[in-house]
Design a protein around this motif. Structure first.
Motif, PDB file in Angstrom:
ATOM      1  N   ALA A  67       0.837  -1.201   0.000  1.00 63.39           N
ATOM      2  CA  ALA A  67       0.000   0.000   0.000  1.00 63.39           C
ATOM      3  C   ALA A  67       0.867   1.244   0.000  1.00 63.39           C
ATOM      4  CB  ALA A  67      -0.916  -0.003   1.224  1.00 63.39           C
ATOM      5  N   PRO A  83       0.099   4.827   1.160  1.00 62.74           N
ATOM      6  CA  PRO A  83      -0.857   5.781   1.729  1.00 62.74           C
ATOM      7  C   PRO A  83      -0.345   7.209   1.798  1.00 62.74           C
ATOM      8  CG  PRO A  83       0.261   4.619   3.482  1.00 62.74           C
ATOM      9  CD  PRO A  83       0.853   4.123   2.190  1.00 62.74           C
ATOM     10  N   SER A  99     -11.310  -4.808  12.828  1.00 63.14           N
ATOM     11  CA  SER A  99     -11.888  -4.110  11.676  1.00 63.14           C
ATOM     12  C   SER A  99     -13.386  -3.877  11.865  1.00 63.14           C
ATOM     13  CB  SER A  99     -11.631  -4.920  10.404  1.00 63.14           C
ATOM     14  OG  SER A  99     -12.306  -4.370   9.299  1.00 63.14           O
ATOM     15  N   LEU A 141      -5.303   9.216   8.757  1.00 59.80           N
ATOM     16  CA  LEU A 141      -4.969   7.807   8.925  1.00 59.80           C
ATOM     17  C   LEU A 141      -5.247   7.343  10.345  1.00 59.80           C
ATOM     18  CD1 LEU A 141      -1.556   7.747   7.020  1.00 59.80           C
ATOM     19  CD2 LEU A 141      -3.856   7.460   6.100  1.00 59.80           C
ATOM     20  N   LYS A 179      -8.851   3.284   9.083  1.00 60.88           N
ATOM     21  CA  LYS A 179      -8.276   2.266   9.958  1.00 60.88           C
ATOM     22  C   LYS A 179      -8.887   0.895   9.672  1.00 60.88           C
ATOM     23  CE  LYS A 179      -8.995   4.573  13.855  1.00 60.88           C
ATOM     24  NZ  LYS A 179      -8.934   4.887  15.314  1.00 60.88           N
ATOM     25  N   GLU A 181      -7.171  -0.413   6.641  1.00 66.99           N
ATOM     26  CA  GLU A 181      -5.802  -0.804   6.983  1.00 66.99           C
ATOM     27  C   GLU A 181      -5.778  -2.168   7.665  1.00 66.99           C
ATOM     28  OE1 GLU A 181      -1.945   1.039   9.421  1.00 66.99           O
ATOM     29  OE2 GLU A 181      -3.914   1.989   9.547  1.00 66.99           O
ATOM     30  N   TYR A 232      -7.662   0.205   0.317  1.00 64.70           N
ATOM     31  CA  TYR A 232      -7.060   1.084   1.322  1.00 64.70           C
ATOM     32  C   TYR A 232      -6.625   2.406   0.690  1.00 64.70           C
ATOM     33  CZ  TYR A 232      -3.676   2.775   4.768  1.00 64.70           C
ATOM     34  OH  TYR A 232      -2.976   3.554   5.658  1.00 64.70           O
TER      35      TYR A 232
END
Length: 477
Positions: free
Chosen positions: A32, A34, A170, A294, A301, A304, A384
């Motif tokens: 990823a 970000p 999650s 973030l 989150k 992520e 993401y």
């Protein structure tokens, strides 16, 4: 000779296991990225409005009570809470998979073997405790404990458990994101309700003005200063305004019901202070810096955590190519007579075995699982990155909207003042026959529309103030 054969087959087995473990299919993995811009508007101030609790951000007591009720009774939120419980149970199940499984077992049975068979002949010549022959039919009693354990050499089971933990976390972030959306939706609906109340009040004021104007026109018609056409035009405009109030009343009912639905209750009146709407002023917003998204936004989150879980899923799928080691063990007592069960060591039984197995031929199912896990990991990466990008865009849009609406509101406020004054001027000119009745009607309609637009701009300001709080990640903590 036999020793060579055994050595040969053992060697073949180890070569096969080694080949199985090393010949993994090639897949493409992506990390990823970000990275977000350093700031929104060249400001490096890290003060962030999202850190405020919603109780401190929304100070209207009526709105606070509605939000609090929604957080307790909203059905969709309660459904999400049960999803968290389901994810927690999944963690418990995964944790149990890599621990030894121990159970108790008891069994009994009876067996009659034909005498003229090899087993029957042996039993006939077998003596138990002296001269006593083995009983016929032969009963069997057994009681004991057994255990099975898959040794997690490649951390397949541990990684599966870690992935379940991440997915549990999650779901918690998903619940937080729903709380943020619920708070924002309730606040937006509440301000929309206040705006409709004010629009209804303006329409009723306009109806009173138009009724008075209609009486004046009727008097002027009797004095032959205007025609019947002017009377009909004023009457039509009055009827239009009266019908407009019922449209607004219907919107008020629907908005109240939407608020009640969010609060998890049946339709009922909504307590509110409609007069306070005109004095509402959006508070000061501190957007902080983009990297704080973030940390603050639950959906970021959540994405992520889903990404981290998907990476572990790839490791779990990869471990399926490696040999697995299992251990089974058992201990107990077994005898044909219950009185013999406690006699040891004769009635004692125990077993200990280990097995190692690995896929060698036709591994298509394992490959398919591995490819799918990797594809889902790539999906999680893109998801993401998209979530982070969407978060930044939402904040940037709302910041720009707040700035532009502030300027637009000031201009529309001046427009309303000018048109309100023009109503009095047009009425005076009409009375003195220096203005046409159409000018009076158009001026009244323009003033009404401008007041409506002013209220719409005000509610858009309040919605932008709510949405920026949501976009920054506020409302859930």
């Amino acid at each position: 000779m036999y020793k060579r054969r055994i050595t040969k087959w053992v060697g073949v087995a180890f070569v096969s296991l080694t080949f199985t473990a090393c010949s993994l299919p090639t897949v493409v993995q992506k990390s990823a990225n970000p990275m977000v811009p350093a700031s929104y508007n060249n400001s490096q101030d890290t003060t962030n409005t999202a850190k405020l609790r919603w109780q401190d951000y929304f100070t209207d007591p009526h709105l606070s009570a509605l939000i609090d009720t929604a957080l307790q009774n909203n059905q969709e939120l309660n459904i999400t809470l049960q999803e968290i419980q389901i994810a927690q149970n999944e963690v418990r199940a995964r944790k149990g998979e890599y621990l030894p499984s121990v159970g108790l077992r008891g069994a009994t049975g009876v067996d009659k073997v034909a005498r003229y068979t090899n087993i029957g002949a042996m039993e006939a010549t077998t003596n138990i405790e002296g001269e006593r022959e083995m009983p016929e039919p032969l009963t069997d009693f057994m009681v004991g404990a057994f255990a099975t354990w898959e040794v997690d050499v490649w951390h397949k089971l541990r990684n599966a458990k870690k992935a379940a933990v991440l997915r549990y976390l999650s779901t918690v972030e998903g619940k937080n994101f729903m709380v943020t959306n619920l708070v924002a939706e309730m606040a937006n609906s509440y301000y929309e309700l206040l705006a409709l109340d004010n629009q209804l009040a303006i329409v009723r004021q306009n109806i009173a003005l138009q009724t008075n104007a209609l009486e004046i026109v009727k008097a002027q018609k009797e004095a032959t200063r205007v025609t019947e056409l002017a009377v009909r035009k004023f009457e039509a405009e009055l009827l239009h305004s009266k019908s407009l109030q019922y449209d607004i009343q219907q919107k008020i009912t629907e908005t109240e019901n939407r608020i009640n639905f969010l609060a998890g209750r049946y339709p009922q009146p909504i307590a509110r202070d409609a007069q306070a709407f005109s004095s509402l002023v959006p508070g000061t917003i501190s957007a902080g810096i983009p990297t704080q998204l973030l940390e603050n936004r639950p959906d970021v989150k959540q994405a992520e955590l889903e990404l981290a879980a998907s990476k572990l899923d790839v490791k779990v799928a990869k471990a399926n190519f490696y040999p697995s080691l299992g251990i089974t063990a058992g201990v107990g007592f077994q005898a044909f007579d219950p009185s013999f069960l406690i006699k040891t060591p004769e009635s004692l039984l125990y077993t200990l075995a280990g097995d190692i197995a690995a896929p060698l031929i036709n591994r298509n199912a394992i490959k398919a699982t591995y490819y799918s896990a990797n594809a889902k990991q790539l999906q999680a990466v893109y998801s993401y990155e998209r979530t982070v990008l969407n978060a930044y865009v939402e904040v940037a849009n709302q910041l720009s909207k707040i700035n532009n609406l502030e300027k637009s509101y000031d201009l529309k406020e001046k427009q309303v003042q000018a048109l309100t004054q023009s109503i009095d001027i047009s009425n005076e000119l009409f009375k003195s026959a220096r203005a046409d009745y159409m000018e009076v009607l158009l001026t009244q309609r323009d003033a009404l529309e401008s007041k409506f637009e002013l209220i719409e701009t005000k509610v858009q300001q309040m919605n932008a103030w709510v949405n920026i709080y949501q976009a920054l990640g506020g409302g859930w903590n």
